[in-house]
Each structure stands twice: as C-alpha cells, then as structure tokens.
Enzyme design. Structure first.
Site, PDB file in Angstrom:
ATOM      1  N   THR A 195       1.175  -1.247  -0.157  1.00 31.11           N
ATOM      2  CA  THR A 195      -0.031   0.490   0.063  1.00 31.11           C
ATOM      3  C   THR A 195       0.752   1.384  -0.445  1.00 31.11           C
ATOM      4  O   THR A 195       0.119   2.020  -0.239  1.00 31.11           O
ATOM      5  CB  THR A 195      -1.208   0.003   1.332  1.00 31.11           C
ATOM      6  OG1 THR A 195      -0.210   0.007   2.315  1.00 31.11           O
ATOM      7  CG2 THR A 195      -2.104  -1.154   1.193  1.00 31.11           C
ATOM      8  N   PRO A 240      -0.857   6.354   1.319  1.00 32.65           N
ATOM      9  CA  PRO A 240      -1.016   5.799   0.601  1.00 32.65           C
ATOM     10  C   PRO A 240      -2.342   5.498   0.932  1.00 32.65           C
ATOM     11  O   PRO A 240      -3.122   5.372   2.151  1.00 32.65           O
ATOM     12  CB  PRO A 240       0.262   3.668   2.025  1.00 32.65           C
ATOM     13  CG  PRO A 240       0.000   5.523   3.095  1.00 32.65           C
ATOM     14  CD  PRO A 240       0.243   6.556   2.832  1.00 32.65           C
ATOM     15  N   LEU A 241      -3.346   4.831  -0.116  1.00 31.60           N
ATOM     16  CA  LEU A 241      -4.175   4.190  -0.129  1.00 31.60           C
ATOM     17  C   LEU A 241      -4.423   3.097   0.211  1.00 31.60           C
ATOM     18  O   LEU A 241      -4.972   2.316  -0.880  1.00 31.60           O
ATOM     19  CB  LEU A 241      -5.277   5.309  -1.686  1.00 31.60           C
ATOM     20  CG  LEU A 241      -5.717   6.479  -1.782  1.00 31.60           C
ATOM     21  CD1 LEU A 241      -7.119   6.999  -2.446  1.00 31.60           C
ATOM     22  CD2 LEU A 241      -6.689   5.824  -0.098  1.00 31.60           C
ATOM     23  N   HIS A 242      -3.852   2.711   1.580  1.00 33.39           N
ATOM     24  CA  HIS A 242      -4.222   1.317   2.099  1.00 33.39           C
ATOM     25  C   HIS A 242      -5.906   0.770   0.921  1.00 33.39           C
ATOM     26  O   HIS A 242      -5.144  -0.603   0.986  1.00 33.39           O
ATOM     27  CB  HIS A 242      -3.993   1.085   3.372  1.00 33.39           C
ATOM     28  CG  HIS A 242      -3.186   1.904   3.892  1.00 33.39           C
ATOM     29  ND1 HIS A 242      -2.000   1.879   3.853  1.00 33.39           N
ATOM     30  CD2 HIS A 242      -2.843   3.465   4.520  1.00 33.39           C
ATOM     31  CE1 HIS A 242      -1.458   2.699   4.554  1.00 33.39           C
ATOM     32  NE2 HIS A 242      -2.313   3.773   4.911  1.00 33.39           N
ATOM     33  N   ASP A 243      -6.971   0.167   2.391  1.00 33.23           N
ATOM     34  CA  ASP A 243      -8.104  -0.031   1.902  1.00 33.23           C
ATOM     35  C   ASP A 243      -8.426  -0.613   0.766  1.00 33.23           C
ATOM     36  O   ASP A 243      -8.723  -1.329   0.301  1.00 33.23           O
ATOM     37  CB  ASP A 243      -8.592   0.597   2.612  1.00 33.23           C
ATOM     38  CG  ASP A 243      -8.410   0.568   4.259  1.00 33.23           C
ATOM     39  OD1 ASP A 243      -8.730   0.948   5.570  1.00 33.23           O
ATOM     40  OD2 ASP A 243      -7.671  -0.639   4.768  1.00 33.23           O
TER      41      ASP A 243
END
Ligand code: RIB
Ligand code: CA
Length: 312
Positions: A195, A240-243
C-alpha cells in the site's frame, strides 16, 4: 458474475474510499453487507461513518452492522492522530439517518456464510480482525465455507506504522489476526509493503476533485486530510491509499503481484507484538498460508479508482 463480499471496516478515510469503489462496481462486486469494527476510532464512530459513506453514495439499501467494540484480549488503540477526531475528517458530511441493523456484525457474518453456497462469499477486512476472528471462534463451521479472505494489514520490508514493527490493523488485535492467519482460508494480504506504493499525489487528488460530483469532492477532501500524516512522517509526496487496494484487487488482480509464503503473527513479543513475520525468502520451512502482495501498478490503480468513483 459479481463476487459476493462482506466488507469489515473501521472508517477511516481510506476505508471510505474502498467502500465507494465497491459500490461503484456492481458488475464485479455484490456487497452483501458492511460490518463495522472498532479501530481507527471507537465502534460508535466507525458504525456511524460506515452509514455516512453509504448515504453519500445513495446506497441506504446496504445493511450496516455494528460489531466488536474492543479487541479480543487487549485494550483498544485508536488512530485519531491519522484520521482526525471523527475518523472521517476532511469534508463536512451530514449525520446518517439510515439505521444500524439489529443483528450483531459477528452474527451477520456467521449467518451469511451458513446461508450462502460454500465457497461463494469473500471476506474483505479493512480494519482490526476482531469481528472475523470472533465469528470463527463462535462458529468454526463457517471457516471452510469462506471463498477467500482479502485483507489490508501487516508489513514486512516496510516494517510498522503504529510501532516500529507492527502495522495498525494487526497491532490493535494481534490475537484476532493470529486466528485469521492460522484459520486455513485462502488468504490474500495487502501489507504496507504494497500500500505504500499506492500513493496519492497532488495530480491524483485533483483528478478526484475534477470529477465534479459530491462523491468526487468528498474523496478529494478525505485524501487531502489523510495524506498530511504520511507526508509529515515519511516525507512522502502523498499518502498510501491502503484499503482501496483490497477492492481494486477483486476487480483487477492483474494490477498486483506478490508471493505465496508463510506469514505468522507475533502475539507475545515485547517490542514486536503485532508484527507479521513474512517468510519472503522461504527459510522457515513453514507452509505457505498467504498470498503476500508487494507490487502494484499504481498508475493503473488510480485510473481504475478515479474512473469508478466518477460513476457514483
Ligand atoms: O495501517 C493502515 C490501516 O489501518 C488502514 O486500514 C487504515 O484504515 C487503518 O485501519
Ligand atoms: Ca481501515
């Protein structure tokens, strides 16, 4: 054929974007329900935020369930320092009017897996794994019925973001994570190693804003708020666009690459509790139990995300 999923979530700006991506992709994803868990902020707020996202997308038909308000055996740790007091700081959105379901999220997970054809429901945890592990403990028969678990959590080469060695979702409830990683389900993991390569940028955030819809504006304002923490901490150019990586993987797995390896969760380390010990170099002799992702086509990821968000 759309894939049936349950998203387990602790919104969280990045959770919100992941939920919107799922709602914008009905041909790929049939969202059976949203289960809220305590994590980024306490349960009352994650359950409220989950409904706010559904209402923003005009999808008050999606059932939202409140789950566990604390980790299985530990005190809840939250992350207001990242997500703000509400957990969804950034845009000002109206309080939700859609109701929470009466059923507990854990019971919804158990009942859904027992009802649906075995091997047809994918679980997508985006927060601490408390609801999932509690469901597996309460009803072990459902484990074999899970098609796949695709989760955001863990870290190896990237090390920790809440402690020097642990990623937040795993750290909050390492005992739950240990249960899930040992359960034997088909498991795909989106760790920080992955991510942290899905970074926003000024251009990418402006592309959300340029969509010109209330949803596009909210996503731009969430990422504007969310990215300040990571930029400060890592000196990175974006957050960071994790999900959303979890949902994008369901739609375009070709954008991602990783290895099938053994991953275990440290639950007793004095300095390493919550660490995902990923045997990337296969030296442990332990069986592979996870598809541990490390690379993403970030350009492809953001164009998918922007194109889908524009549909709402
Ligand atoms: O460590 C990142 C994860 O923790 C993301 O899921 C974020 O929403 C928080 O839950
Ligand atoms: Ca989350």
């Amino acid at each position: 054929m759309a894939r049936k999923i349950i998203i387990d979530t602790d919104p969280g700006q990045d959770d919100a974007v992941a939920i919107l991506l799922a709602l914008a992709s009905p041909a790929d994803i049939e969202l059976l329900g949203l289960t809220a868990v305590a994590g980024n902020v306490p349960l009352a707020l994650t359950a409220k935020n989950t409904r706010m996202v559904c209402e923003l997308a005009g999808r008050t038909d999606i059932p939202v369930f409140a789950g566990c308000e604390a980790p299985m055996n530990r005190t809840l740790v939250t992350a207001e320092h990242v997500h703000g007091k509400t957990g969804l700081d950034g845009p000002t959105l109206p309080d939700p009017t859609m109701p929470l379901q009466d059923t507990h999220a854990v019971d919804f997970i158990v009942e859904t897996l027992r009802r649906e054809t075995p091997g047809t429901v994918t679980l997508c945890p985006l927060g601490p794994l408390t609801n999932i592990a509690t469901a597996f403990r309460q009803a072990p028969d459902i484990i074999a019925r899970v098609a796949e678990i695709v989760l955001m959590g863990g870290a190896y080469f990237e090390v920790g973001n809440i402690t020097p060695s642990a990623e937040f979702n795993i750290y909050v409830d390492p005992d739950a994570a240990d249960i899930v990683f040992r359960a034997g389900c088909k498991l795909t993991v989106m760790p920080l190693d992955l991510t942290h390569k899905a970074l926003t940028s000024r251009e990418r955030v402006e592309a959300f804003r340029a969509i010109g819809t209330p949803v596009g504006k909210a996503v731009a304002e969430w990422t504007d708020f969310f990215e300040r923490f990571d930029k400060e901490k890592y000196g990175s150019l974006g957050a960071p666009l994790h999900d959303p990586c979890v949902i994008a993987y369901l739609i375009r797995p070709d954008l991602f690459a990783g290895r099938h390896i053994n991953v275990v969760v440290e639950t007793e380390g004095r300095f390493t509790t919550g660490m995902t010990v990923a045997d990337w170099w296969r030296v442990s002799g332990r069986d592979a139990n996870a598809h541990f992702m490390r690379d993403v086509d970030d350009t492809g990821f953001f164009s998918l995300l922007t194109e889908r968000i524009a549909r709402l």
